[in-house]
Design an enzyme around this catalytic site. Structure first.
Site, PDB file in Angstrom:
ATOM      1  N   GLU A 148       0.837  -1.212   0.000  1.00 26.94           N
ATOM      2  CA  GLU A 148       0.000   0.000   0.000  1.00 26.94           C
ATOM      3  C   GLU A 148       0.874   1.265   0.000  1.00 26.94           C
ATOM      4  O   GLU A 148       1.525   1.559   1.001  1.00 26.94           O
ATOM      5  CB  GLU A 148      -0.907   0.007   1.243  1.00 26.94           C
ATOM      6  CG  GLU A 148      -1.820   1.222   1.312  1.00 26.94           C
ATOM      7  CD  GLU A 148      -2.733   1.210   2.527  1.00 26.94           C
ATOM      8  OE1 GLU A 148      -2.345   0.647   3.566  1.00 26.94           O
ATOM      9  OE2 GLU A 148      -3.839   1.787   2.417  1.00 26.94           O
ATOM     10  N   GLU A 242     -12.390   1.832   4.254  1.00 22.96           N
ATOM     11  CA  GLU A 242     -11.462   2.024   5.374  1.00 22.96           C
ATOM     12  C   GLU A 242     -11.567   3.451   5.880  1.00 22.96           C
ATOM     13  O   GLU A 242     -11.411   4.416   5.128  1.00 22.96           O
ATOM     14  CB  GLU A 242     -10.010   1.748   4.969  1.00 22.96           C
ATOM     15  CG  GLU A 242      -9.080   1.868   6.186  1.00 22.96           C
ATOM     16  CD  GLU A 242      -7.604   1.803   5.823  1.00 22.96           C
ATOM     17  OE1 GLU A 242      -6.943   0.865   6.280  1.00 22.96           O
ATOM     18  OE2 GLU A 242      -7.124   2.691   5.104  1.00 22.96           O
TER      19      GLU A 242
HETATM   20  C1  LER Z   1      -3.363   4.282   6.809  1.00 21.35           C
HETATM   21  O1  LER Z   1      -3.405   5.585   6.334  1.00 21.35           O
HETATM   22  C2  LER Z   1      -3.927   3.310   5.855  1.00 21.35           C
HETATM   23  O2  LER Z   1      -4.361   3.617   4.781  1.00 21.35           O
HETATM   24  C3  LER Z   1      -3.960   1.905   6.256  1.00 21.35           C
HETATM   25  O3  LER Z   1      -4.513   1.091   5.283  1.00 21.35           O
HETATM   26  C4  LER Z   1      -2.589   1.464   6.643  1.00 21.35           C
HETATM   27  O4  LER Z   1      -2.611   0.137   6.981  1.00 21.35           O
HETATM   28 MN    MN Z   2      -5.530   2.145   3.563  1.00 24.72          MN
END
Ligand code: LER
Ligand code: MN
Length: 282
Positions: A148, A242
């Site tokens: 990521e 998220e």
């Molecule tokens: C944190 O900003 C984020 O996007 C999470 O997915 C990190 O694990």
């Molecule tokens: Mn994230």
């Protein structure tokens, strides 16, 4: 497309006893739950898998990278710990049936600094060596690793898909691909569409949220283009909402959430899901 919700939306850390959270995710209409492995041992993947099977929801695995989980650290003990942690996450993924372990696995999150080119290169060499080891372990177990990219305030190591592709090339490919997160892309990428297209068939996971980490759809993003790009690359993987609850101090601080970004986290989850299904299934 599979629709998911991150454990961070409701709890931190996620525990065996959070059956009601899994049930809520199922009742809201999610296909999967992305469990962040914050404290190793806070949940047992066997127990969670049994509960999730009974409820009828999938559990996928996302890593969380604090100070002692840095595969590029100068300190060999910390590198060892990062590698061991990632292998534990891979074991968890095998147990829950997660196709991947995702997250910013190349560095400690929340550390962003100006390094000299020599310092950066030395660090990248250590990252590549550590992740090669982890990649071999994952490949043998049939688990993908979704890197990521994070925004510039959370890391100086991988901010864009281009950075990620360069890292993956140095590691030698293998099980490595991407988790792309709308929040980070909106800060770092010139175009969502180009970033998604560059990731292409190496896109394994996708984090959806508004530009302020609020409810997907209540923002200034061009979702029609995003939906078009995902369709164009034939993405069938998870789209995971998220965000982070401002109700839990530690998580609010690490995500810089100084005020609520939605009327409630339930609102964010259910309205966000409705919006995503509407736009992505057109
Ligand atoms: C944190 O900003 C984020 O996007 C999470 O997915 C990190 O694990
Ligand atoms: Mn994230």
């Amino acid at each position: 497309m599979e629709y998911g919700i991150s454990s961070y939306v409701w709890v931190s850390p996620f525990r065996n006893s959070d059956e009601a959270i899994l049930q809520k995710a199922k009742d809201f209409g999610f296909d999967m739950f992305e469990a962040a492995v914050e404290t190793v041992g806070s949940f047992d993947p066997h127990v969670v898998k049994d509960i999730a099977d009974k409820i009828g929801i999938k559990v996928y695995i996302c890593g969380c990278f604090g100070a002692t989980r840095d595969p590029g650290s100068e300190n060999p003990e910390i590198r060892k710990e990062a590698i061991a942690y990632l292998k534990t996450c891979i074991d968890y993924a095998v147990v829950t049936g997660s196709p991947y372990v995702s997250g910013p696995m190349y560095a400690t999150s929340g550390v962003a600094m100006l390094r000299t080119p020599d310092e950066k290169e030395a660090m990248m060499k250590r990252i590549v060596e550590s992740l090669k080891d982890v990649g071999e372990y994952a490949e043998k177990r049939g688990v993908k690793l979704a890197i990521e990219p994070l925004n510039r305030y959370e890391t100086d190591v991988v901010n864009t898909v281009d950075d990620g592709l360069a890292l993956i090339e140095r590691i030698g490919g293998g099980p490595f691909g991407f988790l792309l997160d709308m929040f980070h892309m909106s800060i770092e990428e010139k175009s969502f569409v180009k970033a998604i297209e560059k990731a292409g068939d190496r896109l394994y996971d996708f984090h959806a949220c508004a530009n302020d980490r609020g409810t997907p759809g209540e923002d200034h993003f061009d979702w029609v283009s995003v939906a078009g790009a995902l369709k164009k690359i034939g993405y069938k993987g998870p789209v995971v909402i998220e965000s982070f609850t401002s109700g839990i101090k530690e998580i609010a601080k690490s995500a810089s959430l100084w005020h609520p970004v939605a009327p409630s986290m339930d609102y964010l989850a259910s309205n966000g899901l409705k919006f995503l299904k509407g736009i992505l299934e057109k």
